[in-house]
Motif scaffolding. Structure first.
Motif, short mmCIF file in Angstrom:
data_model
loop_
_atom_site.label_atom_id
_atom_site.label_comp_id
_atom_site.label_asym_id
_atom_site.label_seq_id
_atom_site.Cartn_x
_atom_site.Cartn_y
_atom_site.Cartn_z
N ALA A 178 -5.09 -14.82 17.50
CA ALA A 178 -5.76 -15.23 16.13
C ALA A 178 -6.41 -13.85 15.58
CB ALA A 178 -6.72 -16.37 16.38
N ARG A 179 -7.13 -13.09 16.59
CA ARG A 179 -8.00 -12.01 16.06
C ARG A 179 -7.02 -10.88 15.50
NH1 ARG A 179 -11.82 -8.26 19.89
NH2 ARG A 179 -13.23 -7.50 18.37
N ASP A 180 -5.83 -10.92 15.96
CA ASP A 180 -4.82 -10.13 15.53
C ASP A 180 -4.05 -10.56 14.17
OD1 ASP A 180 -5.44 -8.04 17.31
OD2 ASP A 180 -3.73 -8.93 18.69
N GLY A 181 -4.56 -11.70 13.51
CA GLY A 181 -3.93 -12.17 12.48
C GLY A 181 -2.94 -13.33 12.53
N ALA A 182 -2.97 -13.83 13.64
CA ALA A 182 -1.84 -15.03 13.69
C ALA A 182 -2.65 -16.28 13.35
CB ALA A 182 -1.40 -15.13 15.09
N ARG A 183 -1.86 -17.37 13.09
CA ARG A 183 -2.35 -18.70 12.94
C ARG A 183 -2.27 -19.40 14.30
NH1 ARG A 183 0.83 -20.19 7.44
NH2 ARG A 183 2.31 -19.36 8.77
N GLN A 243 -18.03 -14.81 22.01
CA GLN A 243 -19.36 -14.16 22.22
C GLN A 243 -19.11 -12.93 23.17
OE1 GLN A 243 -22.03 -16.27 24.95
NE2 GLN A 243 -23.82 -15.61 23.77
N GLU A 244 -18.26 -13.01 24.16
CA GLU A 244 -18.04 -12.06 25.11
C GLU A 244 -17.24 -10.78 24.48
OE1 GLU A 244 -15.74 -9.61 28.02
OE2 GLU A 244 -14.78 -11.06 26.77
N ILE A 245 -16.45 -11.18 23.40
CA ILE A 245 -15.88 -9.83 22.71
C ILE A 245 -16.78 -9.44 21.57
CG2 ILE A 245 -13.68 -10.59 23.46
CD1 ILE A 245 -13.13 -11.50 20.53
N GLY A 246 -17.78 -10.23 21.26
CA GLY A 246 -18.87 -9.61 20.24
C GLY A 246 -18.24 -10.16 18.62
N TRP A 247 -17.50 -10.95 18.54
CA TRP A 247 -17.23 -11.67 17.34
C TRP A 247 -18.29 -12.00 16.35
CZ3 TRP A 247 -18.01 -16.50 15.46
CH2 TRP A 247 -17.00 -17.03 14.38
N LYS A 248 -18.34 -11.91 15.10
CA LYS A 248 -19.16 -12.30 14.11
C LYS A 248 -18.70 -13.10 13.03
CE LYS A 248 -22.31 -9.78 16.42
NZ LYS A 248 -23.58 -10.63 17.28
N ARG A 249 -19.35 -14.19 12.58
CA ARG A 249 -19.03 -14.63 11.46
C ARG A 249 -18.46 -13.78 10.21
NH1 ARG A 249 -20.53 -20.41 10.12
NH2 ARG A 249 -21.73 -21.18 11.96
N GLY A 250 -17.25 -14.25 9.77
CA GLY A 250 -16.67 -13.51 8.61
C GLY A 250 -15.64 -12.44 9.13
N GLU A 251 -15.73 -12.39 10.52
CA GLU A 251 -14.69 -11.39 11.19
C GLU A 251 -13.30 -12.23 11.37
OE1 GLU A 251 -17.63 -8.20 13.41
OE2 GLU A 251 -16.23 -9.69 14.69
N SER A 252 -12.25 -11.62 11.71
CA SER A 252 -11.26 -12.29 12.18
C SER A 252 -11.13 -12.59 13.78
CB SER A 252 -9.95 -11.53 12.06
OG SER A 252 -8.77 -12.06 12.50
N PRO A 253 -10.99 -13.99 13.98
CA PRO A 253 -10.41 -14.85 13.27
C PRO A 253 -11.36 -15.88 12.47
CG PRO A 253 -10.52 -15.66 15.48
CD PRO A 253 -11.01 -14.30 15.48
N GLU A 254 -10.77 -16.53 11.70
CA GLU A 254 -11.80 -17.70 10.93
C GLU A 254 -11.50 -18.93 11.75
OE1 GLU A 254 -10.93 -20.68 7.30
OE2 GLU A 254 -10.36 -18.78 7.05
N LEU A 255 -12.80 -19.41 12.04
CA LEU A 255 -12.61 -20.70 12.80
C LEU A 255 -12.54 -22.02 12.19
CD1 LEU A 255 -15.41 -19.83 15.70
CD2 LEU A 255 -12.97 -19.38 15.61
N ARG A 256 -11.76 -22.90 12.90
CA ARG A 256 -11.56 -24.28 12.11
C ARG A 256 -11.89 -25.33 13.30
NH1 ARG A 256 -6.90 -23.26 7.49
NH2 ARG A 256 -7.79 -21.71 6.25
N LEU A 257 -12.69 -25.98 13.34
CA LEU A 257 -12.90 -26.96 14.40
C LEU A 257 -12.52 -28.43 13.92
CD1 LEU A 257 -15.19 -24.64 14.86
CD2 LEU A 257 -15.67 -26.28 16.67
N ILE A 258 -11.42 -29.04 14.57
CA ILE A 258 -10.95 -30.16 13.95
C ILE A 258 -11.18 -31.29 15.16
CG2 ILE A 258 -8.80 -31.21 13.21
CD1 ILE A 258 -9.47 -28.84 11.68
N PRO A 259 -11.96 -32.29 14.70
CA PRO A 259 -12.50 -33.14 15.70
C PRO A 259 -11.18 -34.09 16.09
CG PRO A 259 -13.36 -34.14 13.56
CD PRO A 259 -12.58 -32.65 13.48
#
Length: 281
Positions: A73-78, A101-117
């Motif tokens: 996902a970080r590389d651009g996949a869905r 957290q381990e890779i240092g991801w921040k909000r606004g970076e790839s990937p966009e997160l979507r949590l589906i309950p």
């Protein structure tokens, strides 16, 4: 994606039957290029993922699944990473966040997160046996693969002593049988032996089994990794084959809807001096 940002959907598929998977979860799976999940869960959604790339691994390989989903996902996949029940309840969501957290991801970076309950095992189990979760409840996993057994027993003791309805996840497996026995021993110190207990295996799946028992006798039934055990509170009862935990309305109102003496609608419950027993929890 047009902006180069991937999408990582963390999806709860519910118990596995498509009619109990939310439209949002179905859409997330449909939109994904890559589906990541535990082999059993992939099998549950096989009709939804025909033609898609799939990464499936076995039990104990959760870190690898989470890393694969995040990296793609970080590389651009869905990407849709799936869990049965709700991904945030004993599912993959927490581990995915730890990888981020381990890779240092921040909000606004790839990937966009979507949590589906999704519908949890307690929800699906409860719906098959009545209304056992009508009041306060707790959920405890008996698996000590990642949590020390001493911590788990302390939690069982606390939940039983506080008179919660108790949902037991991962109660036993082929190599792990003593934990459910010790859990029963702890609960019996706080509950009458006649307290209702429900055991549901594979809720809403082909091999579904539903049993109603009680604290003294529930170990007489088959219990495995696919079983969810619901232990009632001191107020839980069985009526016409249904397990019910009352909310406590009759502590304040008559069956005609009138307020009992000393009580006020919309205000805290008042314990009266004439009360001979504990109110409904």
């Amino acid at each position: 994606m047009a902006d180069g940002k991937g999408i990582l959907s963390i999806v709860g598929i519910g118990p596995g039957a498509s009619q109990h998977t939310t439209p949002a979860a179905l859409q997330a799976i449909k939109d994904a290029d890559l589906i990541v999940g535990y082999t059993t869960y992939i099998r549950l959604v096989r009709e939804l993922i025909a033609g898609k790339e799939v990464v499936k691994t076995g039990m104990t390989e959760e870190i690898g699944r989470a890393r694969a989903a995040v990296e793609r996902a970080r590389d651009g996949a869905r990407v849709a990473i799936i869990s049965s029940g709700d991904a945030g309840v004993y599912g993959m969501a927490g581990l995915v966040f730890q990888v981020l957290q381990e890779i240092g991801w921040k909000r606004g970076e790839s990937p966009e997160l979507r949590l589906i309950p999704g519908m949890t095992a307690l929800n699906s189990t409860g719906s098959l046996v009545g209304a056992p979760l009508g009041h306060d409840f707790s959920a405890i996993s008996l698996s000590d693969l990642l949590t020390p057994w001493s911590v788990i027993t302390r939690r069982i003791e606390a939940a039983a002593g506080a008179d919660f309805v108790i949902g037991l996840y991962n109660p036993a497996s082929g190599r792990r049988t003593r934990q459910i026995v010790e859990a029963q021993q702890i609960i019996r110190r706080h509950r009458a032996g006649t307290t209702p207990v429900a055991l549901v295996k594979s809720a809403y799946r082909k091999l579904q089994q539903v049993e109603l028992s009680d604290v003294d006798h529930f170990l007489e039934f088959e219990i495995g990794m696919l079983t969810t055990v619901l232990v009632g509170s001191s107020n839980t009862f069985v009526y016409e084959g249904y397990m019910i935990t009352p909310r406590g309305y009759t502590n304040k109102y008559t069956w005609e809807g009138e307020t009992l003496p000393g009580q006020t609608p919309g205000r805290s419950l008042v314990l009266t001096a004439t009360s001979n027993e504990e109110p409904t929890a």
